[in-house]
Structure formats: C-alpha cells, structure tokens
Design an enzyme around this catalytic site. Structure first.
Site, PDB file in Angstrom:
ATOM      1  CD  GLU A 349      13.718  -5.312  -1.799  1.00  0.00           C
ATOM      2  OE1 GLU A 349      14.348  -5.091  -0.748  1.00  0.00           O
ATOM      3  OE2 GLU A 349      13.620  -4.486  -2.729  1.00  0.00           O
ATOM      4  CG  HIS A 374      10.157  -5.127  -0.036  1.00  0.00           C
ATOM      5  ND1 HIS A 374       9.543  -4.470  -1.079  1.00  0.00           N
ATOM      6  CD2 HIS A 374      11.251  -4.390   0.292  1.00  0.00           C
ATOM      7  CE1 HIS A 374      10.246  -3.393  -1.385  1.00  0.00           C
ATOM      8  NE2 HIS A 374      11.274  -3.316  -0.554  1.00  0.00           N
TER       9      HIS A 374
HETATM   10 ZN   LIG Z   1      13.057  -0.424   1.083  1.00  0.00          ZN
END
Ligand SMILES: [Zn+2]
Ligand SMILES: [Zn+2]
Lengths: 503, 503
Positions: A349, A374
């Site tokens: 992320e 992510h």
């Molecule tokens: Zn999260």
C-alpha cells in the site's frame, strides 16, 4: 499465459508483410482486441439469455456515462478527488443498478471504521457520554462519573452541552466532523500522505473512544452489519485489533471479550436476517509494535481460533505501511505461526518503489499470505505479479481508500485497471467506508466499473468480482457452497429485476 | 519470460511447507528480489570497475534524496505538478550528474516546441516583427509593411511597443507567457485535459507565428540544436508538420523548403560541433484531417525521402489523440504506405481505457509502427504489451509531457515504473520541452530515475536507456556504429569525471 500470448502475436503479426485488405485487417484487429477481452476478469463467464438482456440495459447506461465524461472531461469524471463527486454519484443510473446488485462478501474491512458518521452521531445520543473538546481534538468517554482520563480542557456531559446549545444542527455537524475525513474544503484534499494519515489516525481515535464502551459497541456493530446488509453484502471478513472494552462502572473486559461480542451480535443479526451468512475475524496488530507484542497477538489469535473456530479467519498487521516496520522484521514470529494461522497481510500500500514497504509484497508471498491487502505496488513487480497469479493469491483492492489516503488522484491511473485486464484474482472492498462516507461496497464497485475498468467491461466482470468475493474468502468448502447457493438465488432475482424493470 | 518466471516461482515457493530458518528465508527473499532486478531495464548491463565506483557516487546521492522525500513527503517529492518543483531541481546532486551524462538521442520531439521561452523571446527582438494583442491571444507576423492578416485590435511593430513601454522587463515577461504553459499559479495546474490542450494549442500557434518567417526559423532551429547539444544530446529525431515559410516581402515557400532548411542548418551545426551526429525527420500531419489530406502528406513524405534519404525517418499523426480521429479511420491510406514509409505513431496517450484512442495501440502494432509515441495506456493491455515486447517496438516515454498534459499528477503512478520493471524497450524523451520550460532531456531523465524507477535502479538503468536511444533510432547500421563509438567515448569521460570529481 503470457508465453501463449507472445507466441500467438508473433505468429499472427510478424508473418504479415503485405498490405491487408480492410476486411482482413478488421478481422485481425477484432481478433486481437477480443483476445484481450477474454483475458480480463470475467472473460470466461458465459451469460445466460436473461443475463445478456440485463447486460444490454447496464451497458447502455454505462456507455452513456463514459461518453459524456469523454466529451466533457470538465464535468464529473473520475480524475478528481472522490470527495468532490461523491454526492453526484446518486445521479448515476449505473450506480443504482450496482446498488441493487448482490455483492457477495466484503473481505477487507476494519471493524471500527465500518459505520457511517451519521450512525455514529446517533450513538452520541446515548446516556453518560462525556466529551473533552481540546484544540482540534475530541475525546469521548462513557462513565457514571466524570472520567479520570486527562483532558486539556474539561470533561463535560455531551447531553448537557447539547441541551445548552442554540443550534443543535451545527453542534451535531461539528461532532460528525470528528468521525470522518470527508470534507468539501479543497484544501483538505491535497495534503501529503503522512498528513492525511495523521488526520485519519485522529478520526480513528475519536471513534474508538466512542465504541470502547461495551453496550455501545454492540449497538455499533449491529448497525454496521445493517449498513453492509442493506448494500447487498451477505458476508464480511472483519479486521479487528481486539480493543479492551469497558462498562459504565469502569470495569475492563479482557481481550477475548471483543470476539465474543462479534460472535453474539452477528448471530443475533443472522437470526433477524436469515439471508445473511455471517462474519469471520482477522485479528490485527499495529505494525509499529515490537516482535514480542506480535508474538502475543498471535497467541491471542490462537486462543480465539480455539474458542471460536468457525469465526476465526486469520492474522494481519495494520497501520500506515510506510511508517511501520516491514514484515521481514517480524519474520521469526510469523514463520513460527504460518502453519496453523492463516495470514491476510496488507502489502504494497505504497508509492515508494523499491522501499522496504514495497518489499512487503515479497514477504507476504513468501510467508504464504492467503490474500494481499491492497497490493497497490504489485504492478511494478513482474516476478511477484506472476507469483500472485500462479499461487492464486487474491488482491483486496480498495480504490476509494487509495484515493483518500493519497496514493492516487485520477483513478484511471489506479493499477486495478491493469489487474482487471490481466485477469488477476481481484476482490473489491472498501477498507474503512465509514471514515470517508462511502457505501459499504457500492461506491467502490461503481467507481471501479465505470471509472477504472475498460469501457467495454460489462456484467461478466461484475459477476466474476462477486464470485471472487466468495471464492477467495476464508469460508470452508461447505460454507462456500451454501454462500454460492444463496448468492446465485439473489443474483437471478437481480437479473430478473434489471432485465424487466430497468429497460 | 513470464512462463519461466511463473515456473520458477511455483517450484521455489509452492514446494515450501515448513518454516524456514531465517538464513534460508533471507537467501530466498534476496533471490526473488534479485531476479526482479535482473528483469528490469539495464538488468543485463555489466559495469566496469570504474563504472561501479561512479555508480557508488551516484547511488549515494540518489538514496539520500529518496530517503529525504520518504521521510518528509511534504517537501519536494514527485507527487506534485512538475511546475511546482521545477525550480528546485537545480538543488539536486543527482540532477547535476544526469545533466553531465551523455544521453545519446532524443527520439520524440516536436520541432516547433524544442526551444525555451527565453530563447524565443530573444527572437522577438528581430526587426520587422508585428504583434497583434487581442484578449488572451498574441499573433505575430514579420512583414515589411503592416500585415494583411486579420487582427481584432491592431497590428503594431513590436519594437515600437517595446520602446514605448516604461517597464521592459514586465513587457518581455508578458510576451514570454505566450510561449510557455509554465505557470506558478496554482489554478493553472488543475484544469481538465481538454482545457490544458486548448492552452497548449494556443501556445503552439503563437510560436508557429514567430517561426514561420524563414530567416527566424533558421536561427530558431540552430538555437534549438544548441540547447539540445548542451544537454548532452548527440542526435535528434524531429517530428515536423512541414509548415509553409515566408519571406519579408510575403513570398511563400513550398512545403519541401522546410526539410531543406532542417538539412542545411543541421549540416552547419554539425560543422560547428563535430561530435554532434545529426538529425532525422518524421513527417507529421494533424489527426483531425481527412484521409485525402493524409494521403497527400504521405506523398510529400515520399518526396522528401527521395530528395533527402539520409535525413528521412518516417511518418506520424499528431494532435490530441482523444479528440482526433483514430488510426483505424486512415487504414486504407496507411496500409498502402507501410511497405516504403516507416511509421512512428503516437499511440495510447490517453486515460480512456477501452475508447477508440486507447485502441490506437492495437493499430500502431498491426500497422508495423517502428516505435510508439507515449504508449501510456499500454499497461492496461496484456496482449499488446506482450506484442510490443516480442516485436521489440520501443516506447517513447515523455513523463513531464504526460504530467503537464494532465494524464497523471503523482509521477509514481506513471506506467513507466512498470515498463522499466518489466524490461520493456523504453526510450525517454521530452515531447515539447520548450512549451513547459524543461531541459531537452535532463529533467525527464532525472524525474524518471529518482521519482519513478525503483529506489534500487542505478547506473545500469541509465546506461541502458542511453543505449536504447541509439538502438531504437532510425539510424542505419553503419550510422549506429558511428554513434555508439562516439557515445561510448563520451560515456567513458563522464564515468571518469563522476568517479573522480564527484566523491
Ligand atoms: Zn486496510
Ligand atoms: Zn508527441
């Protein structure tokens, strides 16, 4: 897959030396584009006749919306911050169709940020709530008497303050601001990632204050399930750090009380809503902690797994990846656990290519993570991309979260476009929908479908994404069977509705 | 390549079931990351000892700069608009190293937008220049008498106006504004793509006015070559729409006069700068035209190829891709030409996935384009990506152009990161450096190297990119040999300088 593609291309393209007839050319061109169409998420789905006519309805609206934006990029396209067009989404027909679509599961949601600011505000009407307003901060605490926690100003009963105010609406609006990052103020939209995370962490703290009180936590959770259920979600995998809850007299519960509440409230919710399947729990701990804390947290996860095996899914680390410790630091603790605890790691992320955060992706894969939260940076890693595909590790993509938390502004640059095109195992989720005022899943689905995926992506992609949410869940085989049965029943009703009522 | 990777991953990862020792784990992890490092652009380059020590210097500075940004994303990172940090680039040591690095060729440059606004301003000091200021617009025309072209206000001699003004500095600043998109005004930085292209087209018109006068065009071109040469560029492939030039008495030259000027001026420049290799020409026409105009333009290209075979490279279509016609519309004209005219098509300079613009990428490949201009959208097309790799079609990536023309704001989301990581055939160029006040190549190299590529990407990547610029050029085999000889000589001097003077 790629080898086959490359071979095909070489054979069909490199062999051509003379000018083609326009007819041959168009056939070849269509073939090439069709082949890509088959590779993308949903490319293998065959639609029934009913679904095809529903798809026609859907795509007529989608094409209209995309074409309008293409011709007038000035108005409502997806290149701006989510907050600037969030309230316009209501105007979209595609959105209303998606809102009605059964979505299966939400697999990446943090438990304390599931609920909308509106519903959180309602919870501040509960008795015995003290507030401490200091600077830009709001602390909350339920207590029979004035709380003993430090306060730079003064603890006051919120009910008293509310009664004294002349303008309850703006009083409440002001409180609501502490429950959400949502802002229409341009200047709040363009700060750097660390600043946004600071604001985000502040919102988290205020909400966690409000819901650390056991009876309110139960109401909160029931309300959250209701919002998800109303958004056509049948099953949720919650990430929770298992906070200590308290009673009005100050009694503290132990760490395993929280999972029992999840279990009890979800059971009650299921009884009230028989087509809801349930929840499972991913135990989390902040990645800033040291390895001993991580070990303890894994130990607690084990205890929960033993006590509530049906509800337990696995383990994860949370908090801003860039500032926290990389997974590799915790390797000894994690590798000990990887045989009896499933991992669902956040990974990649980040926008910092080649940083330690970025390399978390390699560790998530090497440590056998079942899914990756992510995986934003994965598009920059050909080997890891191939590994994720080969091992069929689902990517939990949370588009709005990535916009609000400053990874990307124009969502058309979100790597989800490529993940969908490459046919990666993708599930869509919403991370912390309450914190940005998003629907539990519909906004993320809408933006992904109209703003990110190919203009040509259609109902097949949506259906595959919905299927993926069950396929890549922590449900066991028989639970999945039951889930699919319910899901396809709802899906058929949705198709019926779409093909008959939306023409 | 991918198949091998997938197989490797499956063998090494899926076989693991027990916990590894930390030693084995770290070895496995390093192996995986090293393998990716080998895949990226420059992954096959072996550095000499001298180069290794130069690389150490370079990387010490690069790590410093990246780490500073990582820790303080608020200051000077690459997530903001180029205009907001352009003037800070001077402060970077890495930039100064790159500035000194021989860069080989610039392969994607539009001839009328090569020169900086400062140098263009100097050209407005030439005699006989009339100006027409109307609204936000500036028209320019060289003429012995008052120009007969329409003007909403009044044609006036610029020299007279300049003499009359009290403040020459702001008079000149005002003129310079018409030669560049550069602005420090926040509000100029966030308009939509169509608006930016309108402003861009206006700047183009004013500049083209200034340089349509034959003697000024010659000076302009010589100056432009000098700016490129000073940025350590030895060879340029120009895209030019072959404008009609005029003399002071109004005489118009024919279309083939412009290439002769390129030829003559470049020859003179080469005589003055013997280590400069030269230029080649890619004839362009606006994609808004109809197919007959395209046919005529190809005919002119053929004539130039015949008259100046050494200078002719090929043919391309220009103008905002989203609003112009897609390549497929011109298929009949293009397929007739593809056996004797090389194509260097712009393709996929768009964020509109699945639109007709986006599909230009398929046509560029099917029509045998030698390189692709931008290829921004290619990352969303797995089959086309594989085809480009298999056919070794170079991608001409212009990062700053893509930022200024609104495709991306945070450059870390630019697909170049993936193209570099995937080892795609990439060359870096600058599109219209004059229009945004960028260095001919150094700014694009700097931002790509520090802001986009992996933190771990080093001198090997830079060297490969420089090599690529000659490798994928339109130079013939013997010209390439000569170019590489000169390039490596300069490269050795650069390495010597870097490893001795920069410690
Ligand atoms: Zn999260
Ligand atoms: Zn261009």
């Amino acid at each position: 897959m790629y080898a086959a593609v490359v071979k095909y291309i070489i054979l069909t393209l490199c062999a051509q030396t003379n000018a083609w007839s326009i007819h041959d050319y168009n056939a070849e061109r269509a073939n090439l584009l069709e082949q890509e169409f088959g590779l993308q998420v949903g490319g293998n789905i065959k639609l029934s006749d009913k679904e095809n006519s529903a798809n026609n309805v859907l795509m007529r609206y989608k094409r209209q919306e995309v074409d309008e934006s293409f011709q007038n990029p000035k108005y409502f396209n997806f290149s701006r911050h989510y907050f600037t067009y969030k309230n316009d989404i209501e105007k979209s027909k595609v959105y209303h169709i998606i809102r009605k679509m059964p979505k299966g599961a939400a697999l990446h949601v943090h438990s304390s940020l599931m609920l909308s600011a509106e519903r959180l505000l309602a919870l501040t009407y509960e008795d015995h709530l003290y507030a401490c307003f200091a600077d830009d901060d709001l602390k909350l605490h339920f207590s029979a008497n004035v709380p003993q926690r430090p306060c730079h100003t003064k603890w006051q009963l919120l009910s008293v303050l509310r009664n004294e105010t002349e303008d309850i609406v703006s009083f409440d609006e002001n409180i609501k601001k502490h429950f959400t990052l949502y802002s229409q103020n341009e200047k709040d939209l363009k700060f750097d990632i660390n600043y946004v995370w600071e604001r985000f962490n502040k919102v988290c703290r205020t909400i966690k204050d409000l819901i650390a009180y056991r009876p309110v936590r139960e109401k909160f959770f029931y309300e959250a399930l209701k919002e998800f259920y109303n958004d056509k979600i049948m099953y949720i995998e919650l990430r929770s750090g298992l906070p200590i809850l308290y009673e009005l007299d100050g009694t503290l519960h132990d760490l395993t009380h929280m999972p029992r509440i999840y279990h009890r409230v979800a059971k009650r919710f299921k009884e009230d809503h028989p087509d809801f399947i349930g929840i499972k729990l991913i135990v989390t701990i902040h990645r800033a902690k040291d390895i001993n804390k991580i070990r303890k947290s894994i130990e607690i996860a084990r205890r929960i797994k033993e006590e509530l095996p049906d509800m337990f899914a696995g383990f994860d680390l949370v908090g801003q990846e860039d500032l926290g410790k990389p997974l590799v630091d915790f390797y000894p603790a994690l590798t000990e656990a990887k045989d009896d605890i499933n991992f669902y790691f956040h990974g990649g992320e980040t926008n910092w290519f080649g940083s330690s955060t970025d390399e978390n992706l390699a560790d998530a894969i090497l440590l056998g993570s079942k899914r990756i939260g992510h995986g934003y940076a994965l598009i920059k890693h050909p080997s890891l991309l191939a590994a994720v595909k080969a091992k069929d590790i689902a990517l939990e993509v949370n588009v709005i979260s990535n916009v609000v938390l400053s990874l990307v502004s124009d969502v058309r640059n979100h790597p989800l476009a490529s993940y969908l095109a490459f046919g990666m195992p993708v599930v869509l989720s919403s991370d912390d929908p309450g914190a940005w005022g998003a629907d539990p899943l519909s906004h993320d689905f809408y933006i992904s479908f109209v703003g990110i995926a190919s203009k040509r992506a259609n109902l097949r992609m949506l259906k595959q994404l919905v299927i993926n949410s069950i396929k890549y869940s922590a449900l066991n085989a028989s639970e999945k069977l039951e889930a699919f049965k319910k899901l396809f029943k709802e899906w058929d009703d949705f198709i019926e509705d779409l093909s008959t009522n939306f023409r």
